[in-house]
Motif scaffolding. Structure first.
Motif, PDB file in Angstrom:
ATOM      1  N   ALA A  74       0.874  -1.193   0.000  1.00  0.00           N
ATOM      2  CA  ALA A  74       0.000   0.000   0.000  1.00  0.00           C
ATOM      3  C   ALA A  74       0.896   1.224   0.000  1.00  0.00           C
ATOM      4  O   ALA A  74       1.944   1.245   0.654  1.00  0.00           O
ATOM      5  N   VAL A  75       0.511   2.212  -0.746  1.00  0.00           N
ATOM      6  CA  VAL A  75       1.298   3.432  -0.895  1.00  0.00           C
ATOM      7  C   VAL A  75       0.380   4.618  -0.611  1.00  0.00           C
ATOM      8  O   VAL A  75      -0.719   4.707  -1.176  1.00  0.00           O
ATOM      9  N   GLY A  76       0.823   5.518   0.257  1.00  0.00           N
ATOM     10  CA  GLY A  76       0.060   6.734   0.527  1.00  0.00           C
ATOM     11  C   GLY A  76       0.549   7.884  -0.340  1.00  0.00           C
ATOM     12  O   GLY A  76       1.752   8.171  -0.369  1.00  0.00           O
ATOM     13  N   ARG A  77      -0.367   8.527  -1.058  1.00  0.00           N
ATOM     14  CA  ARG A  77       0.001   9.639  -1.946  1.00  0.00           C
ATOM     15  C   ARG A  77      -0.842  10.870  -1.622  1.00  0.00           C
ATOM     16  O   ARG A  77      -2.030  10.749  -1.339  1.00  0.00           O
ATOM     17  N   GLY A  78      -0.228  12.002  -1.660  1.00  0.00           N
ATOM     18  CA  GLY A  78      -0.938  13.258  -1.416  1.00  0.00           C
ATOM     19  C   GLY A  78      -0.362  14.371  -2.257  1.00  0.00           C
ATOM     20  O   GLY A  78       0.816  14.352  -2.613  1.00  0.00           O
TER      21      GLY A  78
END
Length: 466
Positions: A105-109
């Motif tokens: 899982a990768v968090g992107r903002g």
């Protein structure tokens, strides 16, 4: 307004068409009189009910709420734009030195913020103007509907009084018919006198009915302005009589005040301002626009391949934050080739011309109404004196006609002159009230309008919503 007045239907006893007892008739008459007084409304009550329940005013109030939402759309150009995503999945396959299946899982903002845009100032002003336009549209609707209700109120009073005058005159003529009939049966007069009296009385019947129909039509218009359903509620009964009061007008000061407070003029000026801001917003598309962007990725594990990567150096190594800025500049079309700026300018110039015409017409309109009031004043004084003289002459003729000292023709001419004079006096008073209402509308006295400040806008909205 709910049903305030009951509507009585003809009652029948056990025998069907039998007449009601005298006591019951008196009771019904008293009850109807009570209902008339209960349904009677003053002009102040008419205006208050119109302000609260008129459909056009209610629709304009809803438009004011919509304008508040539209204002947010115009202001959104300066707000930052944020995005957040969490891509997740399963990685499978084999690459040198690796084996097995991995979940990830990768968090992107990302955060975008406009740093420079020529459309920001006019967009902020345009959003505020949108609310002001909706306010003045509400004010215009209030003025129009209050004015329509006031005219309907005066028209109802006028036709009711006219019906009363004609009916009173008809009763006097019917008394003369009875007198001439008795004289004819006694041999003191010929049949022509009796016939002439009958014709004179019957001539007033359609006039009375015409005034009654006009009164009912005015009641319907009054109910419509007040937001009353005539099917579910009784028609409003206007209370009072038409009054006459001489007005002393200062045309110059009233004209200056009207230019400042009339809602339609304020609305026209706001349309000019909005068209000017629209033109600025369109022209801003041809200036550089600078925006800043901050993006980041959070990777809780390593060894996860990027989509399309062909080596480990292209894989996710760890979390990262990237800052950057960029600008766009539209240099091919300056807004005049495609015509967008020219169309916006044409709209602004049209609004300016309309506004100037409205402002120039204020002085002419007030001058016309003032001259009309002066003419009506002189007419009322003349008819008032003539009405007194005609009433005295008619009284003398009525006393002599029973003794045969006055010819039927002279009696008929005298009574017609009295009716004409009294009707003319009533019409002069009615026209005076209409002119006063027109003066109040033309000078902007129906409503106190808000300023262009946020506090005054909120006060006006609160007062209208109560």
């Amino acid at each position: 307004m709910k049903q305030d007045c009951a509507q009585l239907k003809p009652c029948r006893g056990a025998s069907g068409g039998r007449a009601l007892p005298a006591l019951v008739l008196v009771s019904v008459a008293s009850y109807l009189s009570f209902l008339d007084s209960a349904c009677a409304i003053t002009l102040e009550r008419v205006l208050q009910t119109t302000l609260e329940k008129n459909p056009a005013i209610q629709e304009a109030k809803a438009g004011l709420e919509q304008a508040a939402g539209q204002r947010l759309v115009f202001r959104s150009i300066i707000w930052p734009h944020a995005e957040l995503g969490v891509p997740a999945g399963v990685q499978a396959g084999h690459r040198s030195g690796e084996s097995g299946v991995k979940g990830f899982a990768v968090g992107r903002g990302a955060l975008d913020q406009v740093l420079f845009n020529m459309a920001v100032p006019p967009s902020l002003r345009r959003g505020d103007i949108e609310v002001l336009i909706a306010q003045q549209q509400l004010n215009v609707a209030v003025v129009e509907q209050l004015h329509a209700a006031r005219l309907a109120f005066y028209t109802a009073l006028y036709n009711r009084s006219l019906e009363s005058i004609r009916d009173e005159q008809r009763k006097k003529l019917e008394e003369n018919v009875a007198t001439q009939k008795n004289r004819f049966e006694a041999g003191l007069a010929d049949r022509s006198a009796f016939t002439s009296a009958t014709v004179s009385a019957e001539e007033l019947v359609p006039q009375v009915e015409s005034a009654h129909r006009a009164y009912r039509e005015a009641q319907l218009r009054l109910a419509e302005a007040m937001g009353i359903d005539p099917v579910e509620s009784a028609l409003p009964q206007p209370e009072g009589d038409l009054e006459f009061a001489t007005m002393h007008l200062d045309l110059e000061s009233e004209t200056a005040a009207a230019l400042q407070r009339r809602a339609d003029l304020k609305l026209a000026r706001l349309f000019v301002r909005s068209a000017n801001e629209d033109q600025r917003i369109i022209a801003a598309d041809y200036y550089p626009e600078v925006a800043g962007r901050i993006s980041g990725e959070y990777v809780p594990v390593t060894g996860i391949h990027r989509q399309g990567s062909t080596s480990k150096t292209q894989d996710f190594i760890g979390s990262e934050i990237v800052e950057k800025a960029g600008y766009t500049w539209r240099v091919i079309d300056n807004g005049k080739v495609g015509g967008a700026v020219l169309r916006a300018r044409a709209a602004r110039e049209t609004n300016e011309l309309t506004c100037r015409k409205l402002e120039a017409n204020v002085s002419r309109e007030l001058s016309r109404i003032a001259n009309n009031l002066k003419a009506i004043d002189a007419r009322e004084r003349s008819l008032a004196a003539a009405s007194v003289a005609a009433d005295e002459g008619a009284h003398t003729v009525r006393e002599n006609v029973a003794n045969g000292l006055v010819s039927p023709l002279e009696y008929r001419v005298t009574e017609n002159a009295l009716l004409t004079t009294r009707s003319g006096l009533l019409d002069a008073v009615y026209q005076h009230n209409l002119a006063v209402a027109e003066w109040d509308r033309a000078t902007g006295r129906y409503f106190q309008f808000s300023d262009d400040t946020a506090s005054s806008r909120l006060k006006q909205r609160d007062s209208l919503n109560r």
